[in-house]
Write an enzyme that holds these catalytic residues in place. Sequence first.
Site, mmCIF file in Angstrom:
data_model
loop_
_atom_site.group_PDB
_atom_site.id
_atom_site.type_symbol
_atom_site.label_atom_id
_atom_site.label_comp_id
_atom_site.label_asym_id
_atom_site.label_seq_id
_atom_site.Cartn_x
_atom_site.Cartn_y
_atom_site.Cartn_z
ATOM 1 N N THR A 114 0.797 -1.228 0.000
ATOM 2 C CA THR A 114 0.000 0.000 0.000
ATOM 3 C C THR A 114 0.822 1.268 0.000
ATOM 4 O O THR A 114 0.377 2.270 -0.520
ATOM 5 C CB THR A 114 -0.969 0.032 1.202
ATOM 6 N N HIS A 115 2.013 1.258 0.559
ATOM 7 C CA HIS A 115 2.802 2.490 0.638
ATOM 8 C C HIS A 115 3.954 2.519 -0.343
ATOM 9 O O HIS A 115 4.965 3.154 -0.101
ATOM 10 C CB HIS A 115 3.303 2.715 2.074
ATOM 11 N N CYS A 116 3.807 1.830 -1.468
ATOM 12 C CA CYS A 116 4.822 1.850 -2.525
ATOM 13 C C CYS A 116 4.260 2.563 -3.741
ATOM 14 O O CYS A 116 3.129 2.340 -4.124
ATOM 15 C CB CYS A 116 5.219 0.432 -2.922
ATOM 16 N N LEU A 117 5.086 3.426 -4.310
ATOM 17 C CA LEU A 117 4.642 4.169 -5.504
ATOM 18 C C LEU A 117 4.675 3.287 -6.735
ATOM 19 O O LEU A 117 5.387 2.384 -6.882
ATOM 20 C CB LEU A 117 5.529 5.386 -5.715
#
Length: 117
Positions: A114-117
């Site tokens: 979820t917190h990866c671009l």
Amino acid sequence: MASTEIYRYLHTTHVQVPLDAEGYLINLGDWSPDVARMMAAEEGIELSDEHWEVIRVLRDFYARFEQAPAMRPLVKAVTKALGEEKGRSIHLMHLFPGSPAKRGARIAGLPKPTHCL
């Protein structure tokens, strides 16, 4: 949350596995070691024992927390499970170039972190 629209298929020996627009499995239950090998091959990665160790850590993390780890939690999980040397970011970058968290999750049959671009 991943879209349920099918964008393409990964063709295995016996089945077609539906993938989303970014190449992640639409149905996590479609994952198998053969699927992992094919996904890795698409990325130019030949899976070694060290890759499989990290894949197991990723899948265990997902089973415990119901999400794929971003880079920092991945480093911590690998360090805890496999030791400090294998938990270093540089080691993970060598195994899964570019973004170990994203590439590793994809090959491990998990959703995009979820917190990866």
